[in-house]
Motif scaffolding. Structure first.
Motif, short mmCIF file in Angstrom:
data_model
loop_
_atom_site.label_atom_id
_atom_site.label_comp_id
_atom_site.label_asym_id
_atom_site.label_seq_id
_atom_site.Cartn_x
_atom_site.Cartn_y
_atom_site.Cartn_z
N LYS A 13 0.65 -1.26 0.05
CA LYS A 13 0.08 -0.11 0.00
C LYS A 13 0.80 1.33 0.01
O LYS A 13 2.00 1.18 0.63
CB LYS A 13 -1.08 0.15 1.17
CG LYS A 13 -1.94 -1.15 1.23
CD LYS A 13 -2.94 -1.18 2.42
CE LYS A 13 -3.65 -2.14 2.22
NZ LYS A 13 -4.81 -2.30 3.42
N PHE A 14 0.31 2.36 -0.73
CA PHE A 14 1.09 3.35 -0.81
C PHE A 14 0.24 4.60 -0.02
O PHE A 14 -1.03 4.48 -0.45
CB PHE A 14 1.48 4.15 -2.11
CG PHE A 14 2.66 3.07 -2.54
CD1 PHE A 14 3.94 3.65 -2.59
CD2 PHE A 14 2.29 2.05 -3.18
CE1 PHE A 14 4.86 2.74 -2.96
CE2 PHE A 14 3.49 1.10 -3.92
CZ PHE A 14 4.60 1.60 -3.63
N MET A 15 0.75 5.64 0.58
CA MET A 15 0.05 6.65 0.89
C MET A 15 0.42 7.95 0.86
O MET A 15 1.83 7.90 1.15
CB MET A 15 -0.43 6.51 2.39
CG MET A 15 -1.42 7.58 3.12
SD MET A 15 -1.71 7.09 4.94
CE MET A 15 -0.16 7.40 5.73
N ALA A 76 -4.74 7.16 -0.02
CA ALA A 76 -3.95 6.04 -0.83
C ALA A 76 -3.98 6.08 -2.13
O ALA A 76 -4.95 6.65 -2.84
CB ALA A 76 -4.83 4.94 -0.46
N ILE A 77 -2.59 5.67 -2.73
CA ILE A 77 -2.44 5.82 -3.98
C ILE A 77 -1.69 4.42 -4.55
O ILE A 77 -1.46 3.68 -3.89
CB ILE A 77 -1.47 7.08 -4.43
CG1 ILE A 77 -0.20 6.73 -3.40
CG2 ILE A 77 -2.15 8.55 -4.17
CD1 ILE A 77 0.82 7.65 -4.22
N ARG A 78 -1.63 4.59 -5.87
CA ARG A 78 -0.77 3.42 -6.48
C ARG A 78 0.11 3.94 -7.48
O ARG A 78 -0.64 4.44 -8.45
CB ARG A 78 -1.68 2.26 -6.93
CG ARG A 78 -0.99 0.93 -7.54
CD ARG A 78 -1.31 -0.26 -6.47
NE ARG A 78 -0.81 -1.48 -6.90
CZ ARG A 78 -0.04 -2.05 -6.15
NH1 ARG A 78 0.06 -1.48 -4.91
NH2 ARG A 78 0.64 -2.97 -6.42
N PRO A 79 1.41 3.88 -7.40
CA PRO A 79 2.21 4.39 -8.67
C PRO A 79 1.99 3.39 -9.71
O PRO A 79 1.95 2.14 -9.68
CB PRO A 79 3.48 4.28 -8.18
CG PRO A 79 3.47 4.07 -6.46
CD PRO A 79 2.18 3.50 -6.22
N VAL A 80 2.09 3.90 -11.18
CA VAL A 80 1.87 3.26 -12.33
C VAL A 80 3.40 3.10 -12.78
O VAL A 80 4.07 4.10 -12.98
CB VAL A 80 1.10 3.76 -13.33
CG1 VAL A 80 0.78 3.18 -14.58
CG2 VAL A 80 -0.30 3.67 -12.51
N ASP A 81 3.82 2.05 -13.22
CA ASP A 81 5.23 1.76 -13.97
C ASP A 81 6.21 2.28 -13.05
O ASP A 81 6.83 3.51 -13.48
CB ASP A 81 5.18 2.27 -15.16
CG ASP A 81 4.20 1.71 -16.34
OD1 ASP A 81 3.98 0.55 -16.04
OD2 ASP A 81 4.00 2.29 -17.22
N LEU A 82 6.46 2.05 -11.84
CA LEU A 82 7.42 2.63 -10.97
C LEU A 82 8.66 1.93 -11.30
O LEU A 82 8.91 0.76 -11.17
CB LEU A 82 7.15 2.21 -9.33
CG LEU A 82 7.65 2.76 -8.46
CD1 LEU A 82 8.06 4.17 -8.27
CD2 LEU A 82 7.46 2.06 -6.99
N PHE A 83 9.62 2.92 -11.37
CA PHE A 83 11.11 2.45 -11.54
C PHE A 83 12.15 3.06 -10.55
O PHE A 83 11.81 4.01 -10.03
CB PHE A 83 11.60 2.64 -13.18
CG PHE A 83 11.02 2.00 -14.19
CD1 PHE A 83 11.92 0.86 -14.68
CD2 PHE A 83 9.77 2.17 -14.61
CE1 PHE A 83 11.43 0.32 -15.56
CE2 PHE A 83 9.32 1.49 -15.70
CZ PHE A 83 9.97 0.52 -16.20
N ALA A 84 13.03 2.20 -10.26
CA ALA A 84 14.16 2.73 -9.09
C ALA A 84 15.64 2.68 -9.93
O ALA A 84 15.74 2.14 -10.71
CB ALA A 84 14.30 2.04 -8.17
#
Length: 126
Positions: A13-15, A76-84
């Protein structure tokens, strides 16, 4: 530099922790950074990643057109196509290093209000 796709567990989960702020290319904060492909201004926001029994604060960079309306701390959010992207540099003889996070966009997680993540955790513990 290597870009590494970030794999997320279904339970991750992301907030939102802090609202997006413009990303600058210079220390004087006169030039706003832009996406190399689209030319869109870039913004950075602090989010909390919660997974199993751990939590971390991350700063994620997103182009302006990838930021949804309704972002505020606690949502609450959801990252799309998360890269590091790991990075390192030497400045004044000292090595600095870290990981830069970049997402194509952010999605609001439906039917959540600030505090909903905390109440989910309470329900799981019951």
């Amino acid at each position: 530099m290597a870009r590494i796709r970030v794999g997320l567990l279904p339970s991750t989960k992301f907030m939102v922790g802090a609202l997006p702020t413009p990303k600058f290319t210079d220390q004087e904060k006169t030039q706003i950074a832009t996406d190399r492909e689209t030319g869109q201004p870039l913004y950075t926001l602090t989010v909390f990643l919660m997974e199993d029994e751990r939590a971390e604060a991350l700063k994620i960079t997103v182009a302006k057109d990838g930021l949804p309306d309704g972002l505020m701390p606690g949502v609450a959010i959801r990252p799309v196509d998360l890269f590091a992207t790991p990075w390192a540099r030497i400045f004044n003889g000292s090595l600095s290093d870290g990981i830069a996070y970049r997402a194509a966009s952010l999605e609001l997680v439906a039917n959540t209000l600030p505090g909903a993540v905390a109440s989910d955790a309470g329900e799981m513990a019951a």
